[in-house]
Structures are given as C-alpha cells and as structure tokens.
Design a protein around this motif. Structure first.
Motif, mmCIF file in Angstrom:
data_model
loop_
_atom_site.group_PDB
_atom_site.id
_atom_site.type_symbol
_atom_site.label_atom_id
_atom_site.label_comp_id
_atom_site.label_asym_id
_atom_site.label_seq_id
_atom_site.Cartn_x
_atom_site.Cartn_y
_atom_site.Cartn_z
ATOM 1 N N LYS A 211 5.394 5.660 43.296
ATOM 2 C CA LYS A 211 5.178 6.691 44.308
ATOM 3 C C LYS A 211 3.774 6.609 44.900
ATOM 4 C CE LYS A 211 8.384 9.984 42.156
ATOM 5 N NZ LYS A 211 8.505 11.308 41.473
ATOM 6 N N LYS A 212 2.838 6.067 44.110
ATOM 7 C CA LYS A 212 1.440 6.013 44.542
ATOM 8 C C LYS A 212 1.016 4.619 44.988
ATOM 9 C CE LYS A 212 0.216 9.639 41.197
ATOM 10 N NZ LYS A 212 -0.623 9.974 40.009
ATOM 11 N N HIS A 213 1.664 3.590 44.412
ATOM 12 C CA HIS A 213 1.252 2.217 44.707
ATOM 13 C C HIS A 213 2.476 1.384 45.085
ATOM 14 C CE1 HIS A 213 -2.558 3.345 42.857
ATOM 15 N NE2 HIS A 213 -1.883 3.749 41.791
ATOM 16 N N LYS A 214 2.517 0.866 46.294
ATOM 17 C CA LYS A 214 3.646 0.068 46.755
ATOM 18 C C LYS A 214 3.772 -1.237 45.972
ATOM 19 C CE LYS A 214 3.745 1.829 51.488
ATOM 20 N NZ LYS A 214 3.674 1.480 52.935
ATOM 21 N N SER A 215 2.662 -1.718 45.434
ATOM 22 C CA SER A 215 2.670 -2.993 44.720
ATOM 23 C C SER A 215 2.999 -2.842 43.233
ATOM 24 C CB SER A 215 1.308 -3.671 44.855
ATOM 25 O OG SER A 215 0.276 -2.841 44.323
ATOM 26 N N ALA A 216 3.363 -1.639 42.798
ATOM 27 C CA ALA A 216 3.697 -1.428 41.381
ATOM 28 C C ALA A 216 4.890 -2.298 40.997
ATOM 29 C CB ALA A 216 4.017 0.046 41.137
ATOM 30 N N PRO A 217 4.887 -2.887 39.804
ATOM 31 C CA PRO A 217 5.971 -3.801 39.403
ATOM 32 C C PRO A 217 7.281 -3.064 39.163
ATOM 33 C CG PRO A 217 4.544 -3.358 37.541
ATOM 34 C CD PRO A 217 3.879 -2.717 38.734
ATOM 35 N N LYS A 218 8.378 -3.791 39.304
ATOM 36 C CA LYS A 218 9.675 -3.245 38.952
ATOM 37 C C LYS A 218 9.843 -3.347 37.439
ATOM 38 C CE LYS A 218 12.143 -4.274 43.235
ATOM 39 N NZ LYS A 218 13.301 -4.986 43.848
ATOM 40 N N PHE A 219 10.521 -2.362 36.866
ATOM 41 C CA PHE A 219 10.753 -2.366 35.422
ATOM 42 C C PHE A 219 12.221 -2.084 35.167
ATOM 43 C CE2 PHE A 219 10.975 -0.546 31.185
ATOM 44 C CZ PHE A 219 10.155 -1.396 30.452
ATOM 45 N N THR A 220 12.901 -3.067 34.583
ATOM 46 C CA THR A 220 14.340 -3.004 34.294
ATOM 47 C C THR A 220 15.083 -2.150 35.329
ATOM 48 O OG1 THR A 220 16.004 -2.581 32.569
ATOM 49 C CG2 THR A 220 14.078 -1.141 32.558
ATOM 50 N N PRO A 221 15.136 -2.647 36.577
ATOM 51 C CA PRO A 221 15.696 -1.852 37.683
ATOM 52 C C PRO A 221 17.147 -1.423 37.493
ATOM 53 C CG PRO A 221 15.374 -4.152 38.305
ATOM 54 C CD PRO A 221 14.660 -3.964 37.020
ATOM 55 N N SER A 222 17.907 -2.122 36.650
ATOM 56 C CA SER A 222 19.296 -1.732 36.385
ATOM 57 C C SER A 222 19.427 -0.819 35.176
ATOM 58 C CB SER A 222 20.164 -2.979 36.181
ATOM 59 O OG SER A 222 20.274 -3.714 37.380
ATOM 60 N N GLY A 223 18.282 -0.369 34.625
ATOM 61 C CA GLY A 223 18.316 0.597 33.533
ATOM 62 C C GLY A 223 18.653 -0.025 32.194
ATOM 63 N N GLN A 224 19.015 0.823 31.237
ATOM 64 C CA GLN A 224 19.334 0.350 29.892
ATOM 65 C C GLN A 224 20.686 0.869 29.426
ATOM 66 O OE1 GLN A 224 16.974 1.822 26.593
ATOM 67 N NE2 GLN A 224 16.272 3.614 27.734
ATOM 68 N N THR A 225 21.286 0.152 28.479
ATOM 69 C CA THR A 225 22.603 0.493 27.954
ATOM 70 C C THR A 225 22.579 0.431 26.429
ATOM 71 O OG1 THR A 225 23.394 -1.802 27.960
ATOM 72 C CG2 THR A 225 23.717 -0.526 29.979
ATOM 73 N N SER A 226 23.702 0.836 25.820
ATOM 74 C CA SER A 226 23.854 0.716 24.381
ATOM 75 C C SER A 226 25.316 0.429 24.062
ATOM 76 C CB SER A 226 23.397 1.996 23.661
ATOM 77 O OG SER A 226 23.392 1.804 22.253
ATOM 78 N N GLN A 227 25.590 0.112 22.797
ATOM 79 C CA GLN A 227 26.951 -0.190 22.360
ATOM 80 C C GLN A 227 27.203 0.380 20.977
ATOM 81 O OE1 GLN A 227 28.569 -4.296 22.617
ATOM 82 N NE2 GLN A 227 28.954 -4.129 20.440
ATOM 83 N N MET A 228 28.420 0.853 20.755
ATOM 84 C CA MET A 228 28.843 1.326 19.433
ATOM 85 C C MET A 228 30.081 0.556 18.993
ATOM 86 S SD MET A 228 28.681 5.440 19.911
ATOM 87 C CE MET A 228 27.457 6.194 20.990
ATOM 88 N N ILE A 229 30.117 0.233 17.719
ATOM 89 C CA ILE A 229 31.303 -0.380 17.124
ATOM 90 C C ILE A 229 32.213 0.737 16.632
ATOM 91 C CG2 ILE A 229 32.166 -1.896 15.305
ATOM 92 C CD1 ILE A 229 29.395 -3.246 15.347
#
Length: 422
Positions: A211-229
């Motif tokens: 929001k403050k810096h246009k050059s800020a890096p992207k961080f896991t843009p597709s988010g995170q997931t989990s799995q259960m057996i």
C-alpha cells in the motif's frame, strides 16, 4: 553445472513421483504424452498432475518429492523411516533441470515440490527454497511453483519460500491431537500449525507494505493451503469440519484438502490393508467445505454433535435442508440472496441469476431449469408465484426417504462399496 545422468534421473523420478501422489493439495491425474525425441524419455504418468485454477482452467504440474528419505516414523506415511521402500533423492540441480526440460517440451506449466524431512527441517527447507530461487532467478521461469513448508523450519526460510513460490502449504496430516499422538508421536499440532501462522503474518506485512511502496515484493500471491488425512484415525466429520473452519478463520487459508487414507501399510494402529478407501466420505467433506467457503454455512450447521458424521446418502446441503424444513419453502421471487443460496440444487451462479431475473419476470420452475438449477432437488423447497405441487411433500414424515428416491443421479454406478482412489 555438472552433467546429469538422465537414465539415473528417470529412476529417481519414478520413485519420487509415485511417493508424491498421496499429497492431494493439487488435484492429481496422470499424463500420457510420449516424448518422441532423444531427451529424458517420456512423461508417461511420471510426476505429471493436473491442478485447476479458480476460473476452471486446467494446469499441468510436475509433482514430485525432493526425497522420500525421512527422519520421522509416521505410521500412515509410505516414506516413514521404518518402511522398507526404495529410497531416492534429487539434487537441487536435478529438480531445476527436470522442471525446465518438462516445461520446454510443453508437458507442464509449473512445479509442485514437497519432500520428506532429511537431517533436519532447515536443511530440507533450504533446498526446497534453492530450487525455487534458481528457477526464478537463473532460469527466468515464470510458471507456477507450489512449495511445501517444513514444520520446524526457520521464519527466514519460510519468508524466502514465499518470495519465490506462488503458493505454500503446510499439512496438518491427522485432524485430531489424539490421532496424531497415536500415529505420529514425534509430531504435534502446534508444530504443524506454526508455519501457517508465520506465512499468514508475512502475507499481511507484505500487503501493508504494498500500500505504501509499489516496489514491494510479492509474497505467495496464491496464498496457502493445508491437507488432512481422513480415515487413518477415529476422527469424526464434526472434528474435521470444525478444524477446517478454524483454519480458514485463523490462518486465512485458500483451501483445505481432504485425503481418504489408502491402507497400504501393516500397522496395528491403522485400518487393515485392503480396507476400502473412504472416497464417498472424502467427497462429502469437500462438499461441506464448499458450503463454508461459498454458501455462508457455519461448521456447526453442517454437522451437529448428536450426528457427528456426514450423511453419505446425500450431499450436506440437501441433508441440512431435510433436517431444517422450518426454513422452507423459500419464495424465490422475494427472498434474500442468502436464503436462496441455501436451497438444495441452487448454486452461487444460479442464485445470482435469480436475483437479476426476478426484477423482470415472475419466476417458475421452468425458468430455474434454464438458469442451471437442479430442479429435481430444488422443487421440494421453493415457492413460486404459481402453484408448486411438490411442496405438499414438505410436511410428510417420510420426507427424507421420498426426496432421496426422487433425486438419484441418472448415472448409475454399478460398483459396490467405496470407490478406489488409484
């Protein structure tokens, strides 16, 4: 870069692609595209899987483990240290080379990389990150990368992983603490959830920075997931759904995946080898998960304490409607969007069409059918401006049996029992 022995690499690929198939965090199916050239052989079902984007596009991924050596002895895992199985390990360069070779031949659009834990968490996570880093910086690879986070890895390595990967995932594995203590006593839920918290905090930090810096890096843009057996221990569906709901709320997960346990290992703590894979149950959990994510259902509504397992005879939305007939019929001409979403047979797209169309028409069952609604289910729960004779059944004592008899799929499955996973 050292030369690579492709014949030896193919042997590793066969072992580590097969070991990766039990992780369902990306929807898996085989590929059978033959290589007619003189390169690595062929891609015949060796590590190729299909994943699906939010808009429904199918994406082919190279799905492999970095290694199936592991310091842990989890009873349910084919890579556990006490299991007599062929072992293999890729080098970082081999994974990079494999990914680029498959990509150049148009076999894949991305990489799904997980690993057994060898030496320690940081040692393993460092190599997963190095693969992604080399692909991004040296090979200029802009395809999709999904990395598994390793429980116990440092926050700095998780941060580096998020800079290079599109998506990260941390598997909770067994849904209950007691089940995990029984089947994987070297692990605990707090340890498995720690990477989720770290990734969530970094996502929030990077978003604020953007929001403050246009050059800020992207961080896991597709988010995170989990799995259960599911089915390896004695967890109930109520416990599974409550935990998923907790993860969505606390860690802002994009998806929780459910993997029906495949009984392949002999162990007194596990279901016997040959026990059917709980595929119908797995499917119902995905449907319940969909209700929480897109239909506004709370976990407490989908499964109730006095009946802690999902109904295997019908989908959870229909099961909820049958249990709570006091909410029906819903008048589709005037009811709010949230109420229309709860009508069995009406999905999100159809509900939105109804809201728009009713401004100009008095809607009928025929209109709903043209909009894509499953009228064979919906007709028992809706009121229209015209007469709906199907509502006469809503107050009958045998309503559940009647509805189920009227809503069976037209595609009859001749197989008995549960379905096979592979």
């Amino acid at each position: 870069m050292a030369s690579i022995n492709y014949e030896r690499l193919q042997g590793k690929l066969n072992i580590l692609a097969d070991a990766a198939k039990y992780d369902v965090s990306c929807s898996s199916s085989g590929s059978n595209r033959k290589n007619q050239g003189a390169a690595l052989g062929n891609a015949s079902k060796s590590g190729i899987c299909h994943s699906y984007t939010e808009d429904g596009r199918c994406v082919s991924l190279l799905k492999i483990l970095l290694t199936n050596h592991c310091i842990y002895d989890c009873a349910y895992c084919t890579s556990r240290r006490s299991h007599d199985t062929p072992r293999a390990a890729f080098t970082v360069e081999e994974v990079v080379e494999l990914t680029m070779q498959f990509y150049r031949r148009n076999y894949i659009e991305g990489l799904f990389l997980s690993s057994g834990i060898f030496k320690n968490a940081d040692y393993t996570m460092e190599r997963l990150v190095e693969v992604a880093k080399l692909l991004r910086t040296r090979e200029r690879f802009n395809g999709y990368i999904h990395l598994k986070t390793i429980p116990g890895a440092s926050k700095e390595l998780l941060y580096q992983a998020g800079l290079y990967a599109d998506r990260l995932s941390a598997n909770i594995e067994i849904p209950t603490k007691s089940g995990l203590a029984l089947l994987a006593p070297e692990k605990d839920h707090a340890q498995l959830q720690a990477p989720m918290q770290t990734v969530k905090e970094e996502i929030i930090t990077i978003k604020e920075s953007c929001k403050k810096h246009k050059s800020a890096p992207k961080f896991t843009p597709s988010g995170q997931t989990s799995q259960m057996i599911v089915g390896a221990s004695n967890e109930t569906d109520l416990q599974v759904i409550q935990l998923s709901s907790h993860f969505y709320q606390k860690y802002n997960l994009k998806r929780v995946y459910y993997s029906g346990y495949v009984p392949m290992l002999t162990d007194s703590r596990l279901p016997a080898v040959g026990t059917p894979v709980p595929m119908v149950r797995e499917n119902r959990l995905y449907q319940a998960d969909w209700l929480m994510r897109f239909y506004g259902f709370g976990a407490h509504e989908i499964v109730e304490p006095d009946q802690p397992f999902l109904d295997l005879e019908c989908d959870p939305k229909l099961a909820w409607a049958i249990r709570h007939r006091e909410h029906f019929p819903v008048n589709i001409q005037y009811a709010p969007y949230e109420s229309i979403l709860r009508i069995p047979g009406i999905g999100v797209k159809t509900a939105k069409k109804i809201i728009k169309a009713r401004k100009f028409n008095q809607l009928t069952l025929e209109h709903l059918k043209k909009m894509g609604a499953a009228v064979n289910r919906a007709k028992f729960f809706i009121a229209t401006t015209g007469k709906n004779q199907h509502l006469a059944h809503l107050t009958k004592e045998n309503f559940r049996q009647f509805v189920l008899s009227q809503t069976q799929t037209k595609f009859n499955d001749q197989r008995s029992g549960q379905l096979s996973l592979f």
